[in-house]
Scaffold this active site. Structure first.
Site, PDB file in Angstrom:
ATOM      1  N   ASN A  88       1.240  -0.039   5.803  1.00  0.00           N
ATOM      2  CA  ASN A  88       1.595  -0.788   4.721  1.00  0.00           C
ATOM      3  C   ASN A  88       2.468  -1.837   5.312  1.00  0.00           C
ATOM      4  O   ASN A  88       3.555  -1.820   5.850  1.00  0.00           O
ATOM      5  CB  ASN A  88       2.574   0.224   3.935  1.00  0.00           C
ATOM      6  CG  ASN A  88       3.328  -0.789   2.617  1.00  0.00           C
ATOM      7  OD1 ASN A  88       2.759  -1.747   2.478  1.00  0.00           O
ATOM      8  ND2 ASN A  88       4.249  -0.094   2.414  1.00  0.00           N
ATOM      9  N   GLY A  89       2.038  -3.157   5.065  1.00  0.00           N
ATOM     10  CA  GLY A  89       2.628  -4.329   5.609  1.00  0.00           C
ATOM     11  C   GLY A  89       1.741  -5.624   5.921  1.00  0.00           C
ATOM     12  O   GLY A  89       0.682  -5.312   5.477  1.00  0.00           O
ATOM     13  N   LYS A 110       3.097 -10.656 -19.404  1.00  0.00           N
ATOM     14  CA  LYS A 110       2.664  -9.406 -19.856  1.00  0.00           C
ATOM     15  C   LYS A 110       1.200  -9.491 -20.473  1.00  0.00           C
ATOM     16  O   LYS A 110       0.320  -9.101 -19.947  1.00  0.00           O
ATOM     17  CB  LYS A 110       3.388  -8.772 -21.098  1.00  0.00           C
ATOM     18  CG  LYS A 110       4.701  -8.182 -20.430  1.00  0.00           C
ATOM     19  CD  LYS A 110       4.409  -6.843 -19.982  1.00  0.00           C
ATOM     20  CE  LYS A 110       5.008  -6.632 -18.410  1.00  0.00           C
ATOM     21  NZ  LYS A 110       5.695  -7.411 -17.888  1.00  0.00           N
ATOM     22  N   CYS A 167       0.936  -1.094  -0.102  1.00  0.00           N
ATOM     23  CA  CYS A 167       0.039  -0.019   0.060  1.00  0.00           C
ATOM     24  C   CYS A 167       0.907   1.145  -0.062  1.00  0.00           C
ATOM     25  O   CYS A 167       2.067   1.056   0.219  1.00  0.00           O
ATOM     26  CB  CYS A 167      -0.901   0.112   1.353  1.00  0.00           C
ATOM     27  SG  CYS A 167      -1.777  -1.513   1.564  1.00  0.00           S
ATOM     28  N   HIS A 217       6.610 -32.831 -23.934  1.00  0.00           N
ATOM     29  CA  HIS A 217       6.927 -33.498 -22.645  1.00  0.00           C
ATOM     30  C   HIS A 217       5.577 -33.240 -21.881  1.00  0.00           C
ATOM     31  O   HIS A 217       5.658 -33.509 -20.588  1.00  0.00           O
ATOM     32  CB  HIS A 217       7.991 -33.181 -22.032  1.00  0.00           C
ATOM     33  CG  HIS A 217       9.174 -33.566 -22.672  1.00  0.00           C
ATOM     34  ND1 HIS A 217       9.670 -34.962 -23.027  1.00  0.00           N
ATOM     35  CD2 HIS A 217      10.342 -32.764 -23.078  1.00  0.00           C
ATOM     36  CE1 HIS A 217      10.819 -34.752 -23.545  1.00  0.00           C
ATOM     37  NE2 HIS A 217      11.076 -33.540 -23.712  1.00  0.00           N
ATOM     38  N   GLU A 231       8.274 -13.843 -20.442  1.00  0.00           N
ATOM     39  CA  GLU A 231       8.000 -12.781 -20.038  1.00  0.00           C
ATOM     40  C   GLU A 231       6.761 -12.289 -20.903  1.00  0.00           C
ATOM     41  O   GLU A 231       6.051 -11.363 -20.382  1.00  0.00           O
ATOM     42  CB  GLU A 231       9.303 -11.784 -20.470  1.00  0.00           C
ATOM     43  CG  GLU A 231       9.063 -10.375 -20.269  1.00  0.00           C
ATOM     44  CD  GLU A 231       8.475  -9.700 -19.135  1.00  0.00           C
ATOM     45  OE1 GLU A 231       7.712  -8.569 -19.154  1.00  0.00           O
ATOM     46  OE2 GLU A 231       8.228 -10.479 -18.027  1.00  0.00           O
ATOM     47  N   LYS A 287       2.530  -1.701  -8.752  1.00  0.00           N
ATOM     48  CA  LYS A 287       3.772  -1.550  -9.406  1.00  0.00           C
ATOM     49  C   LYS A 287       4.874  -2.017  -8.288  1.00  0.00           C
ATOM     50  O   LYS A 287       5.878  -2.454  -9.038  1.00  0.00           O
ATOM     51  CB  LYS A 287       3.801  -0.244  -9.531  1.00  0.00           C
ATOM     52  CG  LYS A 287       5.211   0.221 -10.310  1.00  0.00           C
ATOM     53  CD  LYS A 287       5.311  -0.344 -11.736  1.00  0.00           C
ATOM     54  CE  LYS A 287       6.537  -0.259 -12.632  1.00  0.00           C
ATOM     55  NZ  LYS A 287       6.458  -1.132 -13.758  1.00  0.00           N
ATOM     56  N   GLU A 302      -0.912 -10.506 -17.017  1.00  0.00           N
ATOM     57  CA  GLU A 302      -1.164  -8.996 -16.396  1.00  0.00           C
ATOM     58  C   GLU A 302      -2.439  -8.185 -16.962  1.00  0.00           C
ATOM     59  O   GLU A 302      -2.913  -7.760 -16.305  1.00  0.00           O
ATOM     60  CB  GLU A 302       0.226  -8.365 -16.439  1.00  0.00           C
ATOM     61  CG  GLU A 302       1.293  -8.808 -15.450  1.00  0.00           C
ATOM     62  CD  GLU A 302       2.465  -7.941 -15.337  1.00  0.00           C
ATOM     63  OE1 GLU A 302       2.467  -7.138 -14.336  1.00  0.00           O
ATOM     64  OE2 GLU A 302       3.257  -8.065 -16.122  1.00  0.00           O
ATOM     65  N   TRP A 348      -3.673  -2.071  -1.450  1.00  0.00           N
ATOM     66  CA  TRP A 348      -3.819  -3.065  -2.138  1.00  0.00           C
ATOM     67  C   TRP A 348      -4.015  -4.331  -1.296  1.00  0.00           C
ATOM     68  O   TRP A 348      -3.252  -4.241  -0.152  1.00  0.00           O
ATOM     69  CB  TRP A 348      -2.211  -3.506  -2.765  1.00  0.00           C
ATOM     70  CG  TRP A 348      -2.080  -4.753  -3.693  1.00  0.00           C
ATOM     71  CD1 TRP A 348      -2.470  -4.655  -5.078  1.00  0.00           C
ATOM     72  CD2 TRP A 348      -1.968  -5.946  -3.280  1.00  0.00           C
ATOM     73  NE1 TRP A 348      -2.506  -6.016  -5.527  1.00  0.00           N
ATOM     74  CE2 TRP A 348      -2.093  -6.843  -4.570  1.00  0.00           C
ATOM     75  CE3 TRP A 348      -1.392  -6.877  -2.095  1.00  0.00           C
ATOM     76  CZ2 TRP A 348      -1.927  -8.152  -4.709  1.00  0.00           C
ATOM     77  CZ3 TRP A 348      -1.194  -8.098  -2.264  1.00  0.00           C
ATOM     78  CH2 TRP A 348      -1.363  -8.792  -3.291  1.00  0.00           C
ATOM     79  N   ARG A 379       1.011   1.797  -5.832  1.00  0.00           N
ATOM     80  CA  ARG A 379       1.511   0.826  -4.949  1.00  0.00           C
ATOM     81  C   ARG A 379       0.204  -0.137  -4.698  1.00  0.00           C
ATOM     82  O   ARG A 379       0.107  -0.984  -3.861  1.00  0.00           O
ATOM     83  CB  ARG A 379       1.807   1.382  -3.674  1.00  0.00           C
ATOM     84  CG  ARG A 379       3.162   2.242  -3.909  1.00  0.00           C
ATOM     85  CD  ARG A 379       3.602   3.038  -2.637  1.00  0.00           C
ATOM     86  NE  ARG A 379       4.261   2.080  -1.721  1.00  0.00           N
ATOM     87  CZ  ARG A 379       5.250   1.852  -1.535  1.00  0.00           C
ATOM     88  NH1 ARG A 379       6.188   2.173  -2.266  1.00  0.00           N
ATOM     89  NH2 ARG A 379       5.424   0.750  -0.526  1.00  0.00           N
TER      90      ARG A 379
END
Ligand code: AGP
Length: 617
Positions: free
Chosen positions: A101-102, A489, A2, A508, A485, A612, A492, A77, A27
Site C-alpha cells: 500500500n503506497g 457529493k 489499498c 464574473h 460540499e 474512503k 462523487e 485502489w 480503502r
C-alpha cells in the site's frame, strides 16, 4: 490507497484474509488478491473488482489449501496501471511475494536496473512489481531476510506498507512501513499484519503500531521488530476497544442513507461528549498549550473535511474573532509557510490517515507548531502524532461519500469556536448559553429535514436532476461552503460535473454556463439577522434572467418571497445563526445526491474510482 492483511500460524488463513479484506474494502475496490504457501510453492489467486469475486473464485481452493498456515492479501485502489487482474496484488518473483500500500515514486528507475537481468519478466503495469524482484536481488546477495528487506527499502523513494512472504521461509511474514499505516496483530498461536486494526478486530484486540522506517519479522509465536540499522526495537502492545461488532445497515438500503439519518443522534452525542447544557459549560480535552496565546488558526484538510474546515473558519471568525486560514493539504505540505509561535494548526480528517493531511501535520510538527487534530478514528496516525485530539463521535463511517463525519466535524469546530470566544471574553456566559442552546436545538431541525414529506420532495427533484448533464450550486458566506460540499457529493455519487460557486462570483464568468438546460440550486437560508438572503436572491435573479432552472433551498418566508421564479423548492426551517446555517441545508443536499445516484443505479456506498481513506499522495 489499498488495504493489506496477512496472517501466519492460523488454521484457515484464507478465511482470515477474506474477512480482513472485506473490512478494508473502503480503502479501494478495483481488484483483490491472495497468496498462500503450499508445499513450498506460492498459490496466488487474483480477481478484478470487489472482494466477493475473489471469495467466489477461492471456493474450490479452500479444501486443497486447508493445511496452509500463512497468507497475505490485498484490496486495490489503482494508482499505477488500470484496474485489472494482471495489475492486482500480490506481485511476485521466483522466491518472493509482496502486497503493498503506497507509491514507489522511483519504480521506473528501479525497473530499468532490474531489467538488466534479462531473465526477469514483468507481468504488470504497476509500480509495486519492482519490490519482489528488488528484495529477491538483495536476498540472493545477503541470504538474510532482514538485510534483504532493509536494503531493498533503502532503495525506494515514496511510501509503503509492505507484507512479504518467501517460498523458502514458509513460517515468516516480513513487513516494512514508511508513510502508509501498518499494524501488527498479536494472537494466541498466530500473528497478523494489516493496514488498520479494524481488519483484525474479529481475531485480536492486541496490536502493535509500527512507525515510519520500522520493519518486523512475524512468526506464529514470535514478533521481531527492528529499525533500518537492524537494531531490535521494543514497541508497546496496545489493547484496543473490541470492535467485534459487525457494522450493519440497520435496515437502510445503503450505509450512506443510514449515516445521513444518524446525523441528529451524532450531533446529540457530540454535544453530550463536550458540553454540559445544564450549566452551559464546555469540556474539551486538555490543551497542553495556552489557547489564550493563540492569535491565528490554520486549518488543513482534504475533500469533505476541507469544506468542514472552511465552514469552521466562518464560524470561528464570527464567534471568536480569531483570524482563520484554511488550506488543502496537498498544497500546504509544499508551501513555504510562514509558521509563527502564536499559530494553532488544526488538522481535520475522518480517517486520520489521509496521506496529504498526515504529511502536512508532520511538516507543521517539524516546525514546532501547536497541533490539534479533529479525527473520527481514535487510534489513527494523526491522533497519535497530535498534541491534542478532539474526536468527532460519529462512529464508523462506511459510506465512501462522507456525510455524518462532515456535520460532526462542523459541530466540533463550533464548540471550539464558542470555547475560544469564552476564553477571550468575546462572549458573555449568557451569550455562551444561547449559542449552546441553539447548537442543541439543531438536532431537531436536522430531524425535520429527514421526514417523509421532505424525502418525497427530494425524490421528485432527484428524478428531474437524474437526466441533467450539469448542475450548479450557489450560496453566500457559510452557504457557499454548503454549495461546495453539495457539489462534491453530487460529483462523487452521480459522476455528473456539478460545481459549487460563491453566488457573488457567478457574474464574473460562470454565469456563461447558464441556459434553459442548466439547473441551479440556490442555497439561501432565511433568518432575521441575515442580510445575505437578499443578496443571494439578486444572484438568483441573474440566473433567472438567463433561463436557468432554479431549485431554491430556503425557509417558508424565503420561498414565498421568490415563489414564481423557482422550478422546485426545498423548505428548510428558519435558522438561528451561522452554526445552524452550516449544519441544516446540507442534509437535503446529501439526500439529493443519494437519490440521483440511486436513480442512476450507481454503487452508492462504493462509487467508482473512489476510496474512503486516501493513504497515497
Ligand atoms: C468525501 O466524501 C470523500 N470521501 C473525500 O473527499 C474525503 O473527505 C477526503 O478524502 C478526506 O478524507 P479524511 O476526512 O478521511 O481525511
Amino acid at each position: 490507497m489499498c488495504g493489506i492483511v496477512g496472517v501466519v500460524g492460523a488454521k484457515s488463513p484464507i478465511n482470515v484474509i477474506i474477512d480482513g479484506l472485506k473490512k478494508l474494502e473502503y480503502r479501494g475496490y478495483d481488484s483483490a488478491g491472495i497468496a498462500v504457501i503450499n508445499d513450498k510453492n506460492f498459490v496466488i489467486v487474483k480477481e478484478e473488482g470487489k472482494i466477493i469475486k475473489l471469495e467466489n473464485k477461492l471456493k474450490p481452493w479452500q479444501k486443497k489449501l486447508r493445511n496452509c498456515e500463512i497468507a497475505i492479501g490485498h484490496t486495490r485502489w489503482a494508482t499505477h496501471g488500470k484496474p485489472s487482474k494482471e495489475n492486482a496484488h500480490p506481485h511476485y518473483s521466483n522466491k518472493v511475494c509482496v502486497v503493498h500500500n503506497g507509491i514507489i515514486e522511483n519504480y521506473d528507475k528501479l525497473k530499468i536496473n532490474l531489467q538488466k537481468d534479462k531473465s526477469l519478466k514483468f507481468l504488470s503495469e504497476t509500480d509495486t512489481e519492482v519490490l519482489p524482484h528488488l528484495i529477491e536481488k538483495h536476498l540472493i546477495k545477503t541470504n538474510d531476510l532482514k538485510q534483504a528487506l532493509t536494503q531493498a527499502c533503502a532503495e525506494i523513494h515514496g511510501t509503503f506498507a509492505l507484507a512479504v512472504i518467501f517460498k523458502d521461509h514458509p513460517d515468516v511474514i516480513a513487513v516494512a512501513k514508511r508513510g502508509s499505516p501498518l499494524v501488527i496483530g498479536v494472537g494466541e498461536k498466530e500473528n497478523y499484519v494489516a493496514s488498520d486494526f479494524y481488519a483484525l478486530a474479529n481475531y485480536t484486540n492486541k496490536i502493535i503500531i509500527l512507525e515510519d522506517d520500522e520493519f518486523a519479522l512475524i512468526k506464529s509465536s514470535e514478533i521481531e521488530i527492528f529499525n533500518k540499522n537492524h537494531h531490535q526495537i521494543e514497541r508497546p502492545i496496545k489493547t484496543m476497544e473490541s470492535q467485534k461488532v459487525k457494522i450493519g445497515k440497520d435496515g437502510y438500503d445503503h450505509f450512506m442513507l443510514k449515516e445521513i439519518f444518524e446525523q441528529p443522534r451524532v450531533l446529540e452525542e457530540t454535544i453530550q461528549g463536550y458540553i454540559n447544557l445544564a450549566d452551559s459549560s464546555i469540556h474539551l480535552p486538555n490543551f497542553i498549550f495556552d489557547l489564550n496565546k493563540i492569535k491565528k488558526i490554520t486549518i488543513i484538510a482534504c475533500g469533505t473535511s476541507y469544506y468542514a474546515g472552511l465552514a469552521g473558519k466562518y464560524i470561528i471568525e464570527e464567534i471568536s474573532g480569531i483570524n482563520v486560514e484554511v488550506d488543502i493539504a496537498s498544497e500546504f505540505r509544499y508551501r513555504h509557510y510562514p509558521f509563527s509561535d502564536d499559530n494553532l494548526m488544526i488538522f481535520v480528517s475522518q480517517s486520520g490517515e489521509t496521506a496529504d493531511t498526515l504529511a502536512s501535520l508532520k511538516y507543521a510538527k517539524q516546525n514546532n507548531q501547536k497541533i490539534l487534530s479533529i479525527v473520527n478514528v481514535a487510534h489513527s496516525s494523526m491522533a497519535q502524532l497530535s498534541d491534542v485530539v478532539i474526536r468527532t463521535l460519529a462512529g464508523p463511517e462506511i459510506g465512501v461519500a462522507s456525510t455524518k463525519a462532515y456535520t460532526a466535524q462542523i459541530t466540533v469546530l463550533s464548540i471550539l469556536a464558542i470555547h475560544l470566544a469564552n476564553l477571550r471574553q468575546k462572549i458573555s456566559p449568557k451569550e455562551q448559553g444561547v449559542l449552546l442552546k441553539d447548537l442543541a436545538n439543531t438536532g431537531t431541525k436536522m430531524t425535520q429535514m429527514l421526514d417523509d414529506n421532505e424525502i418525497r420532495n427530494i425524490k421528485k427533484i432527484a428524478y428531474y436532476l437524474a437526466k441533467s448533464k450539469n448542475l450548479l450550486y450557489i450560496g453566500r458566506s457559510v452557504s457557499q461552503i454548503t454549495a461546495f460540499e453539495s457539489a462534491l457529493k453530487f460529483r462523487e455519487l452521480t459522476y455528473v460535473n456539478a460545481q459549487g460557486i460563491s453566488a457573488g462570483e457567478l457574474k464574473h464568468g460562470t454565469i456563461a454556463l447558464i441556459d434553459k438546460k442548466m439547473p441551479v440550486i440556490v442555497i439561501a437560508p432565511h433568518n432575521s439577522k441575515n442580510e445575505l438572503f437578499e443578496k443571494t436572491m439578486s444572484n438568483a435573479q441573474e440566473v433567472n434572467a438567463r433561463g436557468g432552472k432554479i431549485i431554491l433551498v430556503s425557509s417558508k418566508k424565503g420561498l414565498t418571497s421568490f415563489n414564481k421564479n423557482s422550478k422546485y423548492k426545498i423548505e428548510i426551517p428558519e435558522l438561528n445563526g451561522i452554526i445552524q446555517e452550516a449544519l441544516i441545508p446540507i442534509i437535503p443536499m446529501q439526500l439529493l445526491a443519494y437519490y440521483v445516484a440511486l436513480f442512476k443505479n450507481h454503487d452508492v456506498d462504493q462509487p467508482r474510482n473512489l476510496a474512503k481513506s486516501v493513504t497515497v499522495e
